[in-house]
Design a protein around this motif. Structure first.
Motif, short mmCIF file in Angstrom:
data_model
loop_
_atom_site.label_atom_id
_atom_site.label_comp_id
_atom_site.label_asym_id
_atom_site.label_seq_id
_atom_site.Cartn_x
_atom_site.Cartn_y
_atom_site.Cartn_z
N HIS A 1 0.83 -1.19 -0.11
CA HIS A 1 -0.06 -0.07 -0.09
C HIS A 1 0.83 1.27 -0.10
O HIS A 1 0.43 2.16 -0.84
CB HIS A 1 -1.03 0.03 1.27
N LEU B 1 2.66 1.72 -3.41
CA LEU B 1 1.63 2.30 -4.48
C LEU B 1 1.33 3.73 -4.14
O LEU B 1 1.23 4.54 -5.21
CB LEU B 1 0.30 1.46 -4.53
N GLN B 2 1.27 4.30 -3.03
CA GLN B 2 0.89 5.45 -2.69
C GLN B 2 2.03 6.54 -2.93
O GLN B 2 1.82 7.36 -3.43
CB GLN B 2 0.70 5.76 -1.02
N ILE C 1 1.61 6.74 -6.88
CA ILE C 1 0.79 7.69 -7.26
C ILE C 1 1.41 9.37 -7.05
O ILE C 1 1.19 9.99 -7.97
CB ILE C 1 -0.38 7.54 -6.48
N GLN D 1 -5.48 8.89 -8.65
CA GLN D 1 -6.22 8.40 -7.37
C GLN D 1 -6.11 7.04 -7.02
O GLN D 1 -6.38 6.18 -8.03
CB GLN D 1 -7.61 8.95 -7.39
N LEU D 2 -5.43 6.54 -5.95
CA LEU D 2 -5.69 5.32 -5.32
C LEU D 2 -6.26 5.10 -4.53
O LEU D 2 -6.92 5.76 -3.47
CB LEU D 2 -4.15 5.08 -4.81
N TYR D 3 -7.54 3.84 -4.66
CA TYR D 3 -8.22 3.26 -3.87
C TYR D 3 -8.07 1.85 -3.42
O TYR D 3 -7.90 0.90 -4.35
CB TYR D 3 -9.68 3.19 -4.54
N TYR D 4 -7.53 1.61 -2.29
CA TYR D 4 -6.77 0.59 -1.72
C TYR D 4 -7.72 0.02 -0.74
O TYR D 4 -7.95 0.55 0.43
CB TYR D 4 -5.51 0.74 -1.04
N ILE E 1 0.75 -2.11 -12.55
CA ILE E 1 0.32 -0.81 -12.41
C ILE E 1 0.99 0.50 -12.70
O ILE E 1 0.58 1.33 -13.32
CB ILE E 1 -0.28 -0.54 -10.78
N ARG F 1 -7.83 6.37 -12.28
CA ARG F 1 -8.48 5.87 -10.91
C ARG F 1 -7.81 4.34 -10.85
O ARG F 1 -7.77 3.53 -11.77
CB ARG F 1 -9.82 5.57 -10.81
N VAL F 2 -6.96 4.14 -9.65
CA VAL F 2 -6.46 2.87 -9.52
C VAL F 2 -6.92 2.30 -8.25
O VAL F 2 -7.11 2.82 -7.10
CB VAL F 2 -4.83 2.71 -9.19
#
Length: 587
Positions: free
Chosen positions: A458, A461-462, A465, A477-480, A498, A515-516
Motif C-alpha cells: 500500500h 503504491l501511494q 501515485i 487517485q488510489l483506492y486500496y 500498475i 483511478r487505481v
C-alpha cells in the motif's frame, strides 16, 4: 453392595431429576435454536436486499457503470427467490409475513423492466417505497423469531422453578445425611493429624458414612503402624524428585540453548554434556560429530565397530570390550549423526540411561533443525535470486538488447554518407532507451525492498501515485481495499503492472483523471486501472505503445487474467488473479 439406606440412591434420584429438567431445557433450547437459525439467515438475506436495491439505483445514476445492472439484477433475484427466504415464509396466505413477502415479489417484478431497460427516473421514484416494503418484511421475520424466543423463555422459567424446588430438597438431604456426619469425621481427622491415633469418629449408621467411619478407625490403627518409617520414605522420595527436577531442567535448558543458537550446535554440545555428566554422576562424557567419525582414528574405529555389532537401531549404552567406555549413538532413524562416549566403570542405573538417551535425541533434533534451517536459507536465497534474474531479464536485459541493435544501426550509418537528422533521431532513440533502462533499474531497486506485509505494498503504491502526480498533468487517485497478504513475487508483478499502465496513461491516453483500485472479489484479487482518455487505439500492440504483451506475460506469471476495455470514454484495464495466501479476516 450398597447399604439398605444408601445415600447414593437418594442423591442419585435427586440429581437424576435435576438432570432430566436440564436436558428438557437444553433440548427445547436446541429445538428453538434450530428453528430460529433459519430466521437469522432470512433476516440477513432480506436485509441485504436493501443494500442491493440502493446499489442498483447507484449504478443507474452512473452511465459508465450501467453495464453491471443485469448482473446485479440476477444477484437480487437469487437472494429474493433463495431457499433461505422461502423456508421461513409461512404457507398460510393470510399470514402477514406471507402477504408482505409476495408484496415485495410483485413490486420487484414491476421494477425489474425499469432496471434492465435502464430507466433511472422511474426506478429512482419508486426505489424508496420498494426499500420500505423490504424493511417491513425484515421486521416480520424479526417478529416471528422473537415469538419463538418468548416461548423458550416461558419453558425455561418453568424448568428453573422446578429445579429450585428439587435443589432445596437436595440441600436438606445433604445437610442431614452428609454435612453433619462429615463434620464429625473432620474433627476425628484433625485429631489424627495431630498424632492422636486413638481418636474415634462416634458416628454409627447403616449408610455409606457409617461404613466410612468404621474404615476410618481401621485406617488410624494402620497409620500408627506405618508412622515409624514414614519419614525415611519421604526423604528418599524427595531426593528422587529433586534429582528428576534437576535432570528435567538440564534437558529443558539444553533444548532452549540449541533453539536459540541453531548455528552453534556443535560448539555448544561439549558444555551441555559436561552439565549432563555432573547431573548423572558420570565420570567423563565425550562427543564425536560426523566429521570426527570420518577421521581415521583407532579409538573411533573401535567405537564404530562396537556400534555395528550392536545394530543400527541399538540405543545406548553399548559397552566397548576391554574398556570402561559406554557408547550412546546420536541417531535419526538409521542415520548416525554423532556419538556420545561415557567413561563409567560402574553399571548404569535406569534413570541415567534414560536421561542420556533423551539428551542424545535432543542433540540429534538440534543437528537436524540446524541443517534444515541452513537448507531453507539456501532455498530462499536461490528463489530470491531467480526473481531478481527474471525481473532483470524482462526489463533491463531487453532494453540493453534494444540498445545494442540501435548502436549497430548507428555504426552502419556512420560508415557511409549519412543525414545528420537521421543520426540525431537514432541518438535520440538511443538516449530514450537508456533513460528507460535507468528508470526501470530504479524501479526494480525500489520494488525489491518490499516486505510481505500488505501495508508495505500500500505504501509503495501511494508513493508511486505521488510520484506520477508530480511530473504529469493527469490526476491519479488510489483506492486500496485489499485484505490479502500477497507473496513477494505477487507484489512485484502487481506493482509493475500498475506502473506500466500509469506510464501508458501519461504517454498515450491524454487523460485528465485516472483511478487505481485494488479490492477483493471473493477469493480473488482484482486490480482496476481506469482513465478518461482517448481510449485504446488499433495500433496499441505496436512497439512503443501500451506494451500489452508485457502486461499479459506478467498476468500469466500471476496465474491470472488481464483484460482491456474501451467504454464510452477512456480505457479500463482489469487484472484478476488468485493469490497464494488466503484473504485476511476483516476487522
Amino acid at each position: 453392595m450398597l447399604p439398605k439406606l444408601s445415600l447414593v440412591v437418594k442423591l442419585s434420584s435427586l440429581f437424576t431429576l435435576i438432570t432430566i429438567l436440564a436436558l428438557v431445557s437444553m433440548g427445547y433450547s436446541l429445538l428453538v435454536t434450530q428453528i430460529t437459525e433459519g430466521d437469522a439467515a432470512a433476516i440477513n438475506v432480506s436485509g441485504s436486499l436493501r443494500m442491493q436495491s440502493h446499489r442498483m439505483a447507484s449504478r443507474l445514476q452512473q452511465p459508465q457503470l450501467r453495464s453491471q445492472l443485469p448482473a446485479l439484477a440476477i444477484e437480487f433475484e437469487n437472494s429474493l427467490y433463495s431457499k433461505t427466504l422461502a423456508d421461513v415464509v409461512p404457507d398460510n396466505s393470510k399470514h402477514s409475513t406471507y402477504r408482505q413477502y409476495h408484496l415485495v415479489l410483485d413490486t420487484w417484478i414491476r421494477l425489474k423492466p425499469m432496471i434492465l431497460g435502464q430507466q433511472p427516473k422511474q426506478f429512482l421514484n419508486e426505489v424508496d417505497e420498494f426499500v420500505n416494503h423490504i424493511d417491513v418484511l425484515v421486521r416480520e421475520f424479526q417478529h416471528n423469531s422473537e415469538i419463538k424466543i418468548q416461548r423458550l423463555r416461558q419453558v425455561q422459567a418453568i424448568v428453573i422453578s422446578l429445579t429450585i424446588i428439587i435443589s432445596v430438597l437436595l440441600i436438606y438431604v445433604l445437610r442431614q445425611n452428609i454435612v453433619m456426619p462429615l463434620k464429625q469425621l473432620t474433627v476425628a481427622a484433625e485429631q489424627l493429624r495431630l498424632g492422636n491415633f486413638s481418636t474415634q469418629v462416634g458416628y454409627h449408621s447403616k449408610d455409606e458414612l457409617g461404613l466410612l467411619s468404621e474404615t476410618f478407625d481401621n485406617m488410624a490403627q494402620d497409620l500408627s503402624e506405618l508412622y515409624g518409617d514414614l519419614e525415611t520414605k519421604v526423604m528418599d522420595k524427595t531426593k528422587e524428585i529433586q534429582r528428576t527436577n534437576r535432570t528435567l531442567e538440564l534437558l529443558y535448558n539444553a533444548s532452549r540453548t540449541f533453539s536459540r543458537h541453531p548455528d552453534q550446535v556443535l560448539v555448544l554440545v561439549p558444555s551441555i554434556l559436561q552439565q549432563l555428566a555432573d547431573a548423572t554422576r558420570v565420570r567423563k562424557i565425550r562427543f564425536f560429530s560426523q566429521d570426527d567419525l570420518k577421521d581415521d582414528i583407532p579409538s573411533v574405529r573401535y567405537y564404530l565397530s562396537a556400534l555395528e555389532r550392536a545394530g543400527v537401531n541399538a540405543k545406548g549404552p553399548v559397552d566397548v570390550m576391554d574398556n570402561d567406555q559406554s557408547l550412546f549413538p546420536v541417531r535419526f532413524k538409521e542415520h548416525l549423526l554423532g556419538l556420545v562416549a561415557c567413561s563409567n566403570p560402574i553399571h548404569f542405573e535406569d534413570w541415567q540411561i534414560q536421561v542420556i538417551n533423551t539428551m542424545t535425541d535432543i542433540i540429534a533434533n538440534a543437528i537436524l533443525l540446524a541443517d534444515h534451517a541452513a537448507n531453507e536459507a539456501r532455498v530462499a536465497l536461490a528463489s530470491e535470486r531467480a526473481i531478481i534474474a527474471r525481473e532483470l531479464h524482462d526489463s533491463i536485459a531487453q532494453n540493453l538488447s534494444y540498445l545494442k541493435i540501435q548502436l549497430t544501426r548507428l555504426r552502419l550509418r556512420l560508415r557511409e554518407p549519412y543525414d545528420a537528422q537521421d543520426v540525431e533521431a537514432l541518438l535520440q532513440e538511443f538516449s530514450d532507451a537508456l533513460n528507460s533502462s535507468y528508470k526501470q533499474l530504479r524501479e526494480l531497486i525500489t520494488t525489491f525492498r518490499l516486505k510481505t506485509e500488505a501495508q508495505e505494498l500500500h505504501q509503495a503504491l501511494q508513493t508511486t501515485i505521488e510520484e506520477f502526480n508530480q511530473y504529469s498533468s493527469t490526476d491519479f487517485q488510489l483506492y486500496y481495499d485489499l485484505k490479502n497478504q500477497l507473496a513477494p513475487n505477487e507484489e512485484v508483478h502487481v506493482l509493475h503492472i500498475i506502473r506500466e499502465c500509469m506510464s501508458n496513461v501519461i504517454k498515450h491516453a491524454k487523460a485528465s483523471h485516472c483511478r487505481v483500485l485494488l479490492q477483493n472479489q471473493q477469493d480473488q484479487v482484482e486490480v482496476t486501472i481506469a482513465d478518461d482518455g482517448v481510449g485504446l487505439g488499433q495500433d496499441a500492440r505496436k512497439p512503443g505503445h501500451y506494451g500489452l504483451n508485457i502486461l499479459q506475460e506478467r498476468a500469466q506469471r500471476l496465474r491470472g487474467d488481464i483484460s482491456f476495455a474501451t467504454p464510452t470514454q477512456g480505457t479500463t484495464v482489469i487484472l484478476t488473479f488468485t493469490p497464494q495466501t488466503t484473504p485476511a479476516a476483516a476487522g
